[in-house]
Design an enzyme around this catalytic site. Structure first.
Site, mmCIF file in Angstrom:
data_model
loop_
_atom_site.group_PDB
_atom_site.id
_atom_site.type_symbol
_atom_site.label_atom_id
_atom_site.label_comp_id
_atom_site.label_asym_id
_atom_site.label_seq_id
_atom_site.Cartn_x
_atom_site.Cartn_y
_atom_site.Cartn_z
ATOM 1 C CB ALA A 96 44.976 34.542 39.800
ATOM 2 C CD GLU A 136 44.481 35.481 32.068
ATOM 3 O OE1 GLU A 136 44.511 35.536 33.312
ATOM 4 O OE2 GLU A 136 44.833 34.474 31.433
ATOM 5 N N GLY A 195 45.453 37.677 35.659
ATOM 6 C CA GLY A 195 43.992 37.592 35.637
ATOM 7 C C GLY A 195 43.320 38.950 35.489
ATOM 8 C CD GLU A 202 49.422 35.096 33.754
ATOM 9 O OE1 GLU A 202 50.176 35.715 32.975
ATOM 10 O OE2 GLU A 202 48.224 35.379 33.906
#
Ligand code: DAK
Length: 259
Positions: free
Chosen positions: A64, A112, A109, A132
């Site tokens: 992200a 993911e 992300g 994270e």
């Protein structure tokens, strides 16, 4: 679109996350355009398989967008997380298979996103991780759920708690990726696999995807019931009659109609 490239070759759609300067990090714009691209592909019934990859030689998706995320309020973080999860679930439940061609960093992300795809192929330089907790947050796009389901709780916890990245060979050893290729062979291998999938009856492939995904969330008896339903549903299709007729008539070539 600025951050997503879409190319369609025969029955295969190739989505490239195109934000190379930021290592293809997932900004709101990337997620929004990825979502629109998926809707566009869904409307094109001639697409039987999708490949997702990142622009450039260094990164699939480096996570992200940290710069964009840094000052979000609790409410904004929840909205962002919700939207990203909707996009990733759209990939996971997409009517046709989605292959991640992981050409470098797949962090946060990015890991993911790869895990929301059906199949992961990696370049030798790929790096996977959920860093994270080192940024003061938990994985937010399904990482705690999908990583544990894919590689088991122990290995997932080791990676997530330790914010430890792993290389492609380790990702292969733990079953996070299906295969590893020299970087220059990755897209060729992904295309070969996608074309191989696209040769088969699209409705049967879609039903098989749903049976596997839904069955994995169920006990075995419910899973078998799901399989029976998806199997029986194929007998409504022209492709079932055609595929079996081709076999019995010893046809050398067959082309399914997706009907
Ligand atoms: N976000 C924004 N920019 C990024 C980025 C990222 N994730 N990753 C890289 N960049 C940018 C860098 O800032 C740099 O920009 P400039 O300085 O050139 O302007 C450029 O890309 C090149 O990166 P580097 O100079 O750092 O390149 P290196 O080769 O030295 O290092 C690296 C590559 C991948 C090891 C390094 O860039 C790195 O560690 N990147 C961050 C990786 C990371 O921590 N990813 C996880 C992000 S957190 C949630 C929903 C989702 C999530 C959380 C919550 N909710 C429920 C709300 C998800 C979170 C994440 O994904």
């Amino acid at each position: 679109m600025e951050t997503i490239l879409l190319n369609t070759e025969n029955h295969v759609a190739i989505i490239t996350i195109n934000r190379e300067k930021a290592l293809n990090a997932l900004s709101t714009q990337v997620l929004t355009e990825l979502n629109q691209t998926l809707d566009e592909i869904n409307a094109n019934k001639d697409v039987y398989c999708i490949i997702i990859t990142g622009a450039g030689a260094k990164s699939f998706v480096a996570g992200a967008d940290i710069a964009e995320m840094k000052d979000k309020s609790v409410e904004e973080a929840a909205t962002y997380g919700q939207f990203g999860n909707e996009v990733f679930r759209k990939i996971e439940t997409f009517r046709c298979p989605v292959i991640a061609a992981v050409n470098g960093f797949a962090l946060g992300g990015g890991c993911e996103l790869a895990m929301s795809c059906d199949i992961r192929l990696a370049a030798e330089n790929a790096v996977f991780g959920q860093p994270e907790v080192g940024l003061g947050i938990t994985p937010g796009f399904g990482g705690t759920q999908r990583l544990a389901r894919l590689v088991g709780a122990g290995v997932a916890k080791e990676m997530i708690f330790g914010a430890r990245n792993i290389k492609a060979d380790r990702a292969y050893a733990i079953g996070l990726v299906n295969a590893v290729y020299p970087a220059e062979e990755l897209m060729g291998a992904a295309m070969k696999m996608a074309n191989g999938i696209a040769k088969n009856a699209p409705i049967a492939v879609a039903n098989a995807k749903r049976a596997i995904n839904d069955g994995l969330q169920s006990d075995i008896d419910s899973g078998i019931a799901i399989e029976v339903k998806e199997f029986a549903d194929c007998f409504r299709t022209e492709d079932q009659t055609y595929g079996m007729t081709c076999f019995l008539e010893k046809a050398k070539e067959k082309t399914f109609s997706n009907k």
